[in-house]
Design a protein around this motif. Sequence first.
Motif, PDB file in Angstrom:
ATOM      1  N   MET A  62       4.285   2.835   2.489  1.00  0.00           N
ATOM      2  CA  MET A  62       3.362   2.079   1.641  1.00  0.00           C
ATOM      3  C   MET A  62       2.013   2.783   1.540  1.00  0.00           C
ATOM      4  O   MET A  62       1.410   2.856   0.466  1.00  0.00           O
ATOM      5  N   VAL A  99      -0.893   7.922  -3.385  1.00  0.00           N
ATOM      6  CA  VAL A  99      -0.447   8.564  -4.624  1.00  0.00           C
ATOM      7  C   VAL A  99      -0.992   7.783  -5.818  1.00  0.00           C
ATOM      8  O   VAL A  99      -1.553   8.347  -6.765  1.00  0.00           O
ATOM      9  N   LYS A 100      -0.852   6.474  -5.724  1.00  0.00           N
ATOM     10  CA  LYS A 100      -1.345   5.600  -6.809  1.00  0.00           C
ATOM     11  C   LYS A 100      -2.836   5.817  -7.057  1.00  0.00           C
ATOM     12  O   LYS A 100      -3.295   5.884  -8.189  1.00  0.00           O
ATOM     13  N   LEU A 109       2.369   5.782  -0.732  1.00  0.00           N
ATOM     14  CA  LEU A 109       2.494   5.371  -2.135  1.00  0.00           C
ATOM     15  C   LEU A 109       1.135   4.935  -2.671  1.00  0.00           C
ATOM     16  O   LEU A 109       0.755   5.270  -3.799  1.00  0.00           O
ATOM     17  N   GLN A 110       0.400   4.185  -1.852  1.00  0.00           N
ATOM     18  CA  GLN A 110      -0.931   3.719  -2.254  1.00  0.00           C
ATOM     19  C   GLN A 110      -1.842   4.912  -2.552  1.00  0.00           C
ATOM     20  O   GLN A 110      -2.559   4.936  -3.553  1.00  0.00           O
TER      21      GLN A 110
END
Lengths: 248, 248, 248, 248, 248, 248, 248, 248
Positions: free
Chosen positions: B7, B13-14, B10-11
Amino acid sequence: MNSEEIMKLLQEVKEDKVSVAEGLAKIKEGTYHDLGYAKIDTNRESRVGYPEVIYCAGKTVEQVKGIVEFMLTKNNNILGTRATYEMFEAVKEISDAAEYNASARTITIKNKEINKPDSYIAIVTAGTSDMPVAEEAAVTAELLGNRVEKVIDVGVAGIHRLFDKLEVIRGAKVVIVVAGMEGALVSVVGGLIDKPVIAVPTSVGYGTSFGGITALLAMLNSCASGVSVVNIDNGFGAGYLASMINKL
Amino acid sequence: MNSEEIMKLLQEVKEDKVSVAEGLAKIKEGTYHDLGYAKIDTNRESRVGYPEVIYCAGKTVEQVKGIVEFMLTKNNNILGTRATYEMFEAVKEISDAAEYNASARTITIKNKEINKPDSYIAIVTAGTSDMPVAEEAAVTAELLGNRVEKVIDVGVAGIHRLFDKLEVIRGAKVVIVVAGMEGALVSVVGGLIDKPVIAVPTSVGYGTSFGGITALLAMLNSCASGVSVVNIDNGFGAGYLASMINKL
Amino acid sequence: MNSEEIMKLLQEVKEDKVSVAEGLAKIKEGTYHDLGYAKIDTNRESRVGYPEVIYCAGKTVEQVKGIVEFMLTKNNNILGTRATYEMFEAVKEISDAAEYNASARTITIKNKEINKPDSYIAIVTAGTSDMPVAEEAAVTAELLGNRVEKVIDVGVAGIHRLFDKLEVIRGAKVVIVVAGMEGALVSVVGGLIDKPVIAVPTSVGYGTSFGGITALLAMLNSCASGVSVVNIDNGFGAGYLASMINKL
Amino acid sequence: MNSEEIMKLLQEVKEDKVSVAEGLAKIKEGTYHDLGYAKIDTNRESRVGYPEVIYCAGKTVEQVKGIVEFMLTKNNNILGTRATYEMFEAVKEISDAAEYNASARTITIKNKEINKPDSYIAIVTAGTSDMPVAEEAAVTAELLGNRVEKVIDVGVAGIHRLFDKLEVIRGAKVVIVVAGMEGALVSVVGGLIDKPVIAVPTSVGYGTSFGGITALLAMLNSCASGVSVVNIDNGFGAGYLASMINKL
Amino acid sequence: MNSEEIMKLLQEVKEDKVSVAEGLAKIKEGTYHDLGYAKIDTNRESRVGYPEVIYCAGKTVEQVKGIVEFMLTKNNNILGTRATYEMFEAVKEISDAAEYNASARTITIKNKEINKPDSYIAIVTAGTSDMPVAEEAAVTAELLGNRVEKVIDVGVAGIHRLFDKLEVIRGAKVVIVVAGMEGALVSVVGGLIDKPVIAVPTSVGYGTSFGGITALLAMLNSCASGVSVVNIDNGFGAGYLASMINKL
Amino acid sequence: MNSEEIMKLLQEVKEDKVSVAEGLAKIKEGTYHDLGYAKIDTNRESRVGYPEVIYCAGKTVEQVKGIVEFMLTKNNNILGTRATYEMFEAVKEISDAAEYNASARTITIKNKEINKPDSYIAIVTAGTSDMPVAEEAAVTAELLGNRVEKVIDVGVAGIHRLFDKLEVIRGAKVVIVVAGMEGALVSVVGGLIDKPVIAVPTSVGYGTSFGGITALLAMLNSCASGVSVVNIDNGFGAGYLASMINKL
Amino acid sequence: MNSEEIMKLLQEVKEDKVSVAEGLAKIKEGTYHDLGYAKIDTNRESRVGYPEVIYCAGKTVEQVKGIVEFMLTKNNNILGTRATYEMFEAVKEISDAAEYNASARTITIKNKEINKPDSYIAIVTAGTSDMPVAEEAAVTAELLGNRVEKVIDVGVAGIHRLFDKLEVIRGAKVVIVVAGMEGALVSVVGGLIDKPVIAVPTSVGYGTSFGGITALLAMLNSCASGVSVVNIDNGFGAGYLASMINKL
Amino acid sequence: MNSEEIMKLLQEVKEDKVSVAEGLAKIKEGTYHDLGYAKIDTNRESRVGYPEVIYCAGKTVEQVKGIVEFMLTKNNNILGTRATYEMFEAVKEISDAAEYNASARTITIKNKEINKPDSYIAIVTAGTSDMPVAEEAAVTAELLGNRVEKVIDVGVAGIHRLFDKLEVIRGAKVVIVVAGMEGALVSVVGGLIDKPVIAVPTSVGYGTSFGGITALLAMLNSCASGVSVVNIDNGFGAGYLASMINKL
C-alpha cells in the motif's frame, strides 16, 4: 549408591564422622576423570565388573594415547579396539607392555594376571574370512581372563567338519559363532547344543550380503533357541558378553 | 512484501514520489546477486534473520572463492561449512580475517561483533568421536552471536558423568545433544530437563549404525518430549536453530 | 537433586531437623506412583515443566482409566493421546470434565487455567488430509497454555495461498508445519521466515510416500535453515515442543 | 552320538550284545516322531536341554492339537507360543491341565515340577505397552524352571523410576530388557550392571519405529557392553536364553 | 554315510574284518584336511559332484597359496574366484599350469580333462558392461566340463539383436542371462524359450540401480516362468548350477 | 516390420523381384553391427528417432574407442556419456571433431547440423552443486538439436530468485528441474507452470539424502501435476526425453 | 503476476483508474476460495492449464461434497480421484451429472465439452490386473479432452502380443505404459518407439514386488531412452501429464 | 519363427502354395486370443513347452471364469494359482473336472494325462508352516506331469530329521527347498547333495523375518553351490522350473 550406603553415609554425617562437605563429595564422588575430550569412567569396574575399554575408531592418535596414559596410572589391564597400527606406535612410546594384534586390530596392555575359571569359551567360524572378527572376540575374552577354544572354517557347505568338532563346542560354557554370508551355521550349532550361543554376523560376502545385514537378519530369525545376536563384526561385544557368562 | 508495504509503495507511485519504473524495480527488487553459477540471496538477513551461509560441498574452489568475494562487499560475518583446507587457502588470499576450524571443517570471517544474549546454548556429546559435529554446531552458534557451553563424552554407558554435568545443561535456554551409535543420550537428557532439545545424530558407529540412521531413528522415536531432530552430522543446522531459539 | 539440595538435606540431618530415615525417604523420594502396570512420573512437572502425558496406544481401556484416576488426585490438566472413543467413555465415567477430540484422537481434562503468553504458535498444513495431525498438535499446545493460529491447506501446488497467509505465519514465535507427500511446504516456509520451524511429516500419500517416510526425509534434508523434525504423525510432540519454545 | 557312544555301540555289536539290525536302528535311532505335517524332535531335551516348544503361528488348530496330543505321551511340560484362544480350546479338550495366558498368547501344560535355581531372572520393561512381550518371556522362563522378578514401566523418560529399582535388577543373574520406541533403556541398564543383558525390541511405537526395527537397531548399537539382542517381540527367545544362562 | 554303508561297516566290525578303532576312524573318516585357517572339504566331490572351489575374497595371499598347495596333491582341477593378480602370482610359483582371467578374476589350474556332454550352456548378456560376470560364469562352466556359447550385448533397448540370436539360445540345455540396470532381458528370454533360465543380476548401473538390487528384484518378479536367480554378480554360482543342470 | 512392409516384401518375392535368400536377409536385416563385445544398434534412428548413445561407464577405453570408430562410418552425431578424460583422449585420436565437457563428463562429435525447433527447453537447478547433472542434460539436448535456456541456483530457500526467472521458465515447451536434498523445487515449479516438468534428482546432499533417494522420492510424490521423474543424476535421460517432447 | 501486469497495474493506479485499495486487492487477488478445511485454487486453470483436481483420499465425505459444491459454481469439468462410492453418492445429491467409475475409483462431472486434438494417447498394460490404474489414467485423460487407445495385457512373457499391437502404439503422440511385477514392458516399448513413454508402476505382484517398488525401480533404470516415471499406481498423474504432452 | 520356417514360408509363397494374404496371416498368425481384458497366449506351449497358467490374484471372478472358458476349448490341462474359493465355484459351473486345493489355493482341471519321466522332484520344507507354499509347488509339478516326493518339517533346529531323509532327497533329479525364518535349510541341503536346489523363501516368521525377505537374502547368499532362488512364497515358480529340469 544403594539405600544401605546412603543410610550409612547419612548416619556418619549425623555422627560427625563425615563432614557435610565430605558427604557431598562422596555422593558426587570422583567417578570419572575428565581429559576435556573424554571423561574416563573410573568406577566402571566396580559398577559393571570390568574397566572401561577404548573404542579407538573416530578418535585421534593423540586422544587414544592420552586416554591410555591416564589409564596406566590405574594399573588395570587395558584394551583398545578398532585401533590402527599408528595408534599402537604412539601407545608403545608410553608402555613397553603394549601389544598389537593386526588381524583383530587391538591394542592390549596386560598389567595384571586375572584368575581364569575352569570353564571355557568356544569361538566357531563359518569360514577363513571370518577370522579377524573371531580374533577380536578371542583377544577380548582372554584379556578379561578366560580360556578360549577356536574352531575355524566349519561352515554348513561341508557340515561334516562341524560334526567332527562338536565335542569341543559342546564342552564350552558359552559359544560364540562368527559367520557372514547367510549365517546358517548359527542355527545348526544352536540346534545341536544346550549352551548359550552368541551370534556375530560378519561383513563377509558380496552383493545381497549387504555388508553383514543378511547374516544378521538370519541370526535374529534363527529357528534354534538359545541364540542372541550382537552388531555386525562386533567381535569385542561377543567376547565381552561371553566372558560375563563364562564367569557366572 | 506485506500488505502495508505494498500500500505504501502504491501510494508513493500515485503521489509520483516513486516512478512506475522504480515501482517495478522495487517490487522485483534486487533481492539476489547473480554470479552465473550461484544466485546469492542478499535479502536473506532481512527475511530470515541471518545472512546466507555457504554450503561448500559440491562447489569448486573457484566458486567458493567467488561467492566469498562478493559477500565481503556486504560487510557481514561469513560462514562456509563442509569446507576443505584448499578452499580455505583460496579464501585466505582475499581475506586475512578468514579462519579455518579443521575439526568442524568451517571457514569463518568475522567482520562485525554481534550482541550476545545472556542465555546460553549447551552442546552435549555422547562420546569423543562426536566432537567434529559438535564443533560445527559451536562455530555456527558462536558466529551467529551466542554463548556456548560444551559438555563432552557423557554417554549413557557411564551415566553418572551426565548427572554430574546436569546443572550446566539445565541452565541453558536450549540444548543440542550430539550422539551416534544408539543415540540414547537424547532420551535421557530429554527426560531430565525442561528446555528444547535439538538432537543431532552422527555417523559414529559401525555395522548396523548405518552411518547414523540408527541414531536418527532412535532420536525420532524418543520417549522424552521436547525433542526434535536434524539431519545426520548436521551440526550447522543444529547450531543455527539453537541460535534462533536462544534469541527468542 | 542438585548439590545445593543435597547439602541442605545433609545439614538438616546433621542438625536433627530431619531423621536418617526421613533423609532416606526424601532421597528416594516419592517421585512416582506405582500402579503395577505403570509407574506414574509424579515429579515430571518440576523436572521438565509439564505433567506426564498418557500415550494410550497399546494400553488397555482399564489401564488408561486407572492412570487417569490416579492423576485426577493431583489436580493437573490431563492429556491422553492416540485414545479410542472407548477409552474416552471409560474416562468420562470418572471425570465429567473429560473431552474427546475425534479428529485428534485426544482425551483432555482441564482442571486449571494456565496463563498464556502473548506470543502464539502457528500451525500450517499442506493439505486438508493433514488436519488430524495438526489438530493433535493444536489440542496439545492449547492444553499446555498457548494461543494457536491455524493455516490450513496451503501446499506448494498453489503457493499463492501460502503467500497470502504469510503475515499470520511470520507473526508467530514458533511455527509447526504439517505435511505429507513430498513435504516441500517445510522448505518454502523455512526460507521465508526467521522463526523456528517444527516439521511434522504425515502419513498422507500413497505408493512411494511410504507412510510418511518420504516427507520425513525431505524435511530432514530441507535446504532451509531453522528447521527440525519430529516423528511421522507426531502432532503431540510438535505441540509440546512448540509450547516449550513459545514459553521461553 | 559322540565318539565314546559310537565305540561303545560298535563294541556291543562286535560282542553280539547288539545285532547289526539293532545297531542300525540305534544309529538311525527314533530321534523324532513323524505326524506327516510335523516331525516332533523327541531327543531335543537330551541334546539341547529342553523339550521342543510349539510355535503355533501358521499352524492349523488341528495341527497344534495333534502335536500336543503326541507330546502329552512323553509327560513333559508343554509350551505353545503365539497361540490363539481357539487353539487353546482345542488343546483344553485333551488336557485339563492346559492354561492360556491371553496377554502372552501362550498355552502351557505343566506335567512335572522343575527344580529352580536360587538365582533369578529380572525382566524389565520400558513401558506398559511392552508388557505382553515381557509376559511371554516370563511364562517361558517360569515353565522352564526359573524364578522371575518383573520391573515394569521404568523407561528413560523418567529415569528415577529405574534407579529406584536398581537393586532388584542388580540382584539378578541375567536381565531381560524389553523396550519399543528408541529402546534407550537397554543402554542405560547395560551401563549400570555387571550381568548379561538380553535385549528384546518390541513393536511398540508408530511412524519411524517401523514395528520395532528402530528399537532393534538401537539395541544392536548399544554403547554399553554385555548386551545381546533377539528378534522383535521375541519374548519366548529371551526367556529361553535367560533360563539357559540362569541355570549355568 | 547311508544305511547300507553303515550296515556294511557294522557287519565288517562284527566279522572282525574291521577293528573297533578302525570303525570309529571310518565313521569319523578323514573327510577334510585341516590347515588351521581352513578346513578343506576333501570329500565334496563324492558328496556334491565337484571338488571344493576357493572363494579368495577376504583371504590373505598366503592362505590362498596354502590351500592351492594342498589341493594340488589331489590332482583335481582347481578354481579360485574373486582372486587378485597378486594371489595368482603366488599360485603361479607352485603351479606352472595356473592361469589368470583378468576380466573374470579367476585362477584356474586344469589338471585333467573332463568329458563334456553334447549339450551346451548359453550365456547371454544385456550389455557390454555385464561381460566380467558372464566371463566368471563361462570360466566356471568350462572348467567343470561344459561347452559354452556366449551371446553378448542383446539388451531389450534393441530387441531385434536378441531375436537374431534366438536360435543359439533356444538350442542350449540351460541358459544363463546376465543383466544389470532393470534386468528386463531375463523376462523377455524367459518368455521365448522352454529351457531353465538362470538369472544373474549385475551391479551395472547407477542411482537407483543400487548396485544390482533393482536387477535382482526385477528378476525375482519376472512374469516369465522357468526363471530362478542367484546373488548379484555371482557368475560363479550361475556357471556352477548351469553345469549341474547341463550334466543331468 | 509392419503388415504393409511384410506384404510388400512377400509380393516382391512372389514376383521374383526379390529372391528367397534376399527375403530372408531383409527380414533378418542387418539391423545391428557386431563388434564382439558390443552389438551396435544401427537402425535405432529409424526406430526411435535418434542414433544409439554410448553409455561409457563399465566399458574399457578400447571398447569405447572401437564403438566410436564404427559409428564414425555412419556420419551421425555421436554422444558418449559418463566418459572419462582418458576415453576422450582415445576418441580424439580417431576424430578431431571430438569434444569433452568435463563437468557433464560427455564426449560429443558433431558431424551434421540438426534443424532446431523454435521452442526451447528450460533447465532449472536448485543449487550450484546440481550443475554437472544439468550440464549433461544440456549437452544431450543441444546435440539432439534443441535450444536450451538454463536457470541456475533458484532453490526454494530463497524462492524470490525463482519468481524472478518465472517468465523464462514459463516460456519453455518443456522444463527440466534438477535438484538434490529435498527436491522441493520440483513441486514449486510444477505448481506454477502449465508445461511438462521432467524432474532429475541429484546425489547432492549428505546424511539422509541417501545419494539422491530422498530427492527422488520427494519428486515421485510431488503434489503438483504434470511431473515425471528419471533416475538419480540422469541428466542424459532428461535431456533426451525433453528433446523428444520439444520436437513433438 | 509478471512484470508487464505489474507495470500495467501501477500505471492504472497512477492514472487513478484503479484506487490504491483496489490495487492491493488485485495484487492479493482472490486466487483461491477458503472453505476452512480447504483452500480451493481458483486460478489454477489460468496458471497451469487445468482446474484443480480433488484428491479424495484422507478427506471426509462432507469435505469432498463441500469442495464439489463450490466448484460446481465455476462451471468447470470436475474430477475426483481415489473416491469411494459413498463419496460419489454424496456428490450425486448435488449434481445429477456426476458419474462413478468403480475400477478407476473416480468421480467425474462433465460440464462442458473440450476440443480434442487429432493426436491420441496410447495406454498399454502388461496384464489384466493393471487395468484399474490404466482406467484412472484413461478417465483423467479423456476428461481433460483427449482421445485414448488402450492396449491391454501385452506383457513380455508373450511378447508377440505386443508386436501385434505395435502400430497402434507407434501411432500415438505419447504412450503410457502400466505394469507391475518387474515392469519389463516399459523397456521393451521404449526401445521400439520414438515417442515419450510415461511409465506407471503398479502394486500388482507379491513377495519382493514390494507393492510396486520393484516395478518402479526397474522403470527408473530402463535401458531405453525417452522414459520417465510417476508414483506407484498413479494413473491420474500419468493421464494428466500425457494430456499436457498430447496438447503441445 | 526361425530362419528355416521363414524360408519355407517364403518358398511356399513363391510357389503359390500360399497366397500373399495367407502369408501375412501366418506371420502375424493367431498366436493369442483377445478377450478384451486379457490376451491369452495360445502358442505358449509350442514356444516354452507348457500352456499359459492363470495368475488369479488381481483378476475379478468373471475374468478368471472367462479365461478358463476359452482355455477349455483348447483341451489342455489348466492351472489357476492364487485363486479364491469363490473363483473356483465360478469355474466349477463350467467344468465338472475342476478341483480346488485350499492349502495351495489352486484351481486345476486335468483334461489329459501327461507321461511322467522316471525321475522325481523332492520338495523339502523346514517347518509345518511352510506347507502351503510346498503344496503349490507340488500341485504345479504334478499337473505338469512329474512325480513328487515330499519331506516335511526337517528344519535345522533338529538336523537329524533331515539326515534321516537324505536318501529320498539325494534320489531326486532336482530338489525344491521351502523355508521361512532364516532359511538355513537351503545351505545345509545344498552342501549335502549334487543336484540343483531351487530355494523358495516363505513369509513364515515375524519381526525381522520381514515377510520372507530374510529367508530370501539368506538363500541368495548361500555358501553352498548349486542353489538358485525364486520369489517369496512362489511355490508355482519353483514347481514349474523343477518340472522343466526334471524333464531335461
